[in-house]
Design an enzyme around this catalytic site. Structure first.
Site, PDB file in Angstrom:
ATOM      1  N   GLY A  33       0.782  -1.239   0.000  1.00 23.64           N
ATOM      2  CA  GLY A  33       0.000   0.000   0.000  1.00 23.64           C
ATOM      3  C   GLY A  33       0.808   1.280   0.000  1.00 23.64           C
ATOM      4  O   GLY A  33       0.340   2.310  -0.466  1.00 23.64           O
ATOM      5  N   GLU A  55       4.323   4.282   5.874  1.00 19.33           N
ATOM      6  CA  GLU A  55       3.123   3.427   5.918  1.00 19.33           C
ATOM      7  C   GLU A  55       1.984   4.102   5.153  1.00 19.33           C
ATOM      8  O   GLU A  55       1.955   5.333   5.022  1.00 19.33           O
ATOM      9  CB  GLU A  55       2.780   3.204   7.409  1.00 19.33           C
ATOM     10  CG  GLU A  55       1.563   2.393   7.721  1.00 19.33           C
ATOM     11  CD  GLU A  55       1.580   0.967   7.200  1.00 19.33           C
ATOM     12  OE1 GLU A  55       1.675   0.794   5.978  1.00 19.33           O
ATOM     13  OE2 GLU A  55       1.457   0.045   8.021  1.00 19.33           O
ATOM     14  N   ASP A  69      -4.870   2.417  10.929  1.00 19.87           N
ATOM     15  CA  ASP A  69      -6.279   2.158  11.234  1.00 19.87           C
ATOM     16  C   ASP A  69      -6.389   1.886  12.742  1.00 19.87           C
ATOM     17  O   ASP A  69      -6.491   2.822  13.521  1.00 19.87           O
ATOM     18  CB  ASP A  69      -6.725   0.985  10.349  1.00 19.87           C
ATOM     19  CG  ASP A  69      -8.201   0.707  10.444  1.00 19.87           C
ATOM     20  OD1 ASP A  69      -8.974   1.659  10.539  1.00 19.87           O
ATOM     21  OD2 ASP A  69      -8.591  -0.462  10.423  1.00 19.87           O
ATOM     22  N   LYS A  75      -6.818   7.049  10.655  1.00 23.46           N
ATOM     23  CA  LYS A  75      -8.249   7.040  11.001  1.00 23.46           C
ATOM     24  C   LYS A  75      -8.367   7.094  12.517  1.00 23.46           C
ATOM     25  O   LYS A  75      -8.511   6.053  13.164  1.00 23.46           O
ATOM     26  CB  LYS A  75      -8.867   5.707  10.560  1.00 23.46           C
ATOM     27  CG  LYS A  75      -9.400   5.665   9.186  1.00 23.46           C
ATOM     28  CD  LYS A  75     -10.120   4.342   8.998  1.00 23.46           C
ATOM     29  CE  LYS A  75      -9.950   3.897   7.591  1.00 23.46           C
ATOM     30  NZ  LYS A  75     -10.460   2.541   7.369  1.00 23.46           N
ATOM     31  N   ASP A 109      -5.710  -0.347  -1.876  1.00 23.25           N
ATOM     32  CA  ASP A 109      -6.545  -1.181  -2.747  1.00 23.25           C
ATOM     33  C   ASP A 109      -7.794  -1.689  -2.048  1.00 23.25           C
ATOM     34  O   ASP A 109      -7.922  -1.615  -0.827  1.00 23.25           O
ATOM     35  CB  ASP A 109      -5.748  -2.404  -3.208  1.00 23.25           C
ATOM     36  CG  ASP A 109      -5.600  -3.448  -2.091  1.00 23.25           C
ATOM     37  OD1 ASP A 109      -5.284  -3.052  -0.953  1.00 23.25           O
ATOM     38  OD2 ASP A 109      -5.821  -4.640  -2.358  1.00 23.25           O
ATOM     39  N   ARG A 138      -5.516   0.874  -6.737  1.00 25.78           N
ATOM     40  CA  ARG A 138      -4.235   1.432  -6.270  1.00 25.78           C
ATOM     41  C   ARG A 138      -3.782   2.584  -7.155  1.00 25.78           C
ATOM     42  O   ARG A 138      -3.122   3.508  -6.699  1.00 25.78           O
ATOM     43  CB  ARG A 138      -3.134   0.365  -6.273  1.00 25.78           C
ATOM     44  CG  ARG A 138      -3.300  -0.721  -5.229  1.00 25.78           C
ATOM     45  CD  ARG A 138      -2.003  -1.514  -5.107  1.00 25.78           C
ATOM     46  NE  ARG A 138      -2.190  -2.820  -4.485  1.00 25.78           N
ATOM     47  CZ  ARG A 138      -2.233  -3.040  -3.172  1.00 25.78           C
ATOM     48  NH1 ARG A 138      -2.123  -2.037  -2.341  1.00 25.78           N
ATOM     49  NH2 ARG A 138      -2.393  -4.254  -2.694  1.00 25.78           N
TER      50      ARG A 138
HETATM   51  P1  5GP Z   1      -4.087  -1.516  11.437  1.00 30.06           P
HETATM   52  O1  5GP Z   1      -3.180  -2.544  12.023  1.00 30.06           O
HETATM   53  O2  5GP Z   1      -3.679  -0.108  11.714  1.00 30.06           O
HETATM   54  O3  5GP Z   1      -5.518  -1.773  11.871  1.00 30.06           O
HETATM   55  O4  5GP Z   1      -4.126  -1.816   9.894  1.00 30.06           O
HETATM   56  C1  5GP Z   1      -3.445  -1.103   8.955  1.00 30.06           C
HETATM   57  C2  5GP Z   1      -3.576  -1.764   7.604  1.00 30.06           C
HETATM   58  O5  5GP Z   1      -4.946  -2.100   7.287  1.00 30.06           O
HETATM   59  C3  5GP Z   1      -3.168  -0.777   6.548  1.00 30.06           C
HETATM   60  O6  5GP Z   1      -1.767  -0.823   6.311  1.00 30.06           O
HETATM   61  C4  5GP Z   1      -3.989  -1.196   5.351  1.00 30.06           C
HETATM   62  O7  5GP Z   1      -3.315  -2.226   4.640  1.00 30.06           O
HETATM   63  C5  5GP Z   1      -5.263  -1.766   5.951  1.00 30.06           C
HETATM   64  N1  5GP Z   1      -6.351  -0.757   5.975  1.00 30.06           N
HETATM   65  C6  5GP Z   1      -6.879  -0.156   7.061  1.00 30.06           C
HETATM   66  N2  5GP Z   1      -7.839   0.711   6.722  1.00 30.06           N
HETATM   67  C7  5GP Z   1      -7.930   0.671   5.373  1.00 30.06           C
HETATM   68  C8  5GP Z   1      -8.757   1.364   4.412  1.00 30.06           C
HETATM   69  O8  5GP Z   1      -9.632   2.207   4.704  1.00 30.06           O
HETATM   70  N3  5GP Z   1      -8.540   1.066   3.103  1.00 30.06           N
HETATM   71  C9  5GP Z   1      -7.607   0.159   2.703  1.00 30.06           C
HETATM   72  N4  5GP Z   1      -7.491  -0.057   1.393  1.00 30.06           N
HETATM   73  N5  5GP Z   1      -6.810  -0.513   3.579  1.00 30.06           N
HETATM   74  C10 5GP Z   1      -6.977  -0.255   4.898  1.00 30.06           C
END
Ligand code: 5GP
Length: 190
Positions: free
Chosen positions: A47, A102, A106, A134, A162, A168
């Protein structure tokens, strides 16, 4: 200008111009903060590749580049925080200044894992540049020194991000219409 995949998108959150401007600002800030130093940019596949390639060219101090690939267990809506390194660093980062690049923070669990993992390699410093965050979904406090934009609690695509490997190459960042991933073919990992 024609926007790719327009019918699949809800709100356009950030246009190509917004992104270009913000990446230039981040590059200038990073260049000033690391003045006189060399940085190892560690991009997180897949990503972050577009953000990484743009950010790198907006930085004026010397940079080296490495890439890691990770796989997270659990689904988008219930990330477990258990992360496996699928592709490790190619070079040692011992005594170097690491800047993790990164795509989106999320829950923050993946990033926390990566920061700890990099720290265990004895670098001179570890900082994080994330294109998106987020805040309403964070489960842990995420270390992000350089942030592009915040986004609401919605599934976003574009600029490297994606859904099922699509979108992407979208040049803006947009909310994907829920019906695209809420249909009968929704993969179990969302
Ligand atoms: P975390 O461990 O912070 O919950 O997850 C992060 C990863 O989840 C990001 O690197 C990404 O790959 C995926 N991700 C989280 N939110 C989104 C989103 O809104 N759209 C997309 N495409 N991927 C997301």
């Amino acid at each position: 200008m024609t926007i790719q995949y327009r019918d699949d998108l809800d709100t356009i959150l950030y246009t190509e111009d917004d992104i270009t401007r913000r990446v230039a600002e981040l590059g200038a800030q990073i260049s000033a903060d690391y003045d006189g130093k060399e940085i190892v940019l560690v991009g997180v596949l897949n990503g972050a590749v577009i953000f990484l390639s743009d950010l790198m060219r907006a930085i004026t101090v010397p940079v080296a580049m490495d890439l890691v690939a990770i796989s997270s267990y659990g689904s988008y809506s219930s990330t477990s925080g258990v992360v496996r390194i699928m592709k490790d660093l190619d070079q040692s980062v011992e005594s170097k200044h690491v800047l993790i690049v990164e795509d989106i923070v999320d829950t923050g669990l993946t990033l926390n894992y990566l920061v700890e993992y990099m720290r265990s390699r004895n670098p001179a410093s570890v900082k994080v540049a994330a294109m998106l965050s987020k805040p309403s979904r964070h489960k842990v406090k995420a270390q992000v020194e350089y942030l592009g934009f915040t986004v609401p609690d919605a599934f976003v695509v574009g600029y490297g991000l994606d859904y099922a490997q699509r979108y992407r190459n979208l040049t803006c960042i947009a909310v994907l219409k829920p019906e695209i991933y809420a249909g009968p073919d929704t993969p179990p990992n969302l």
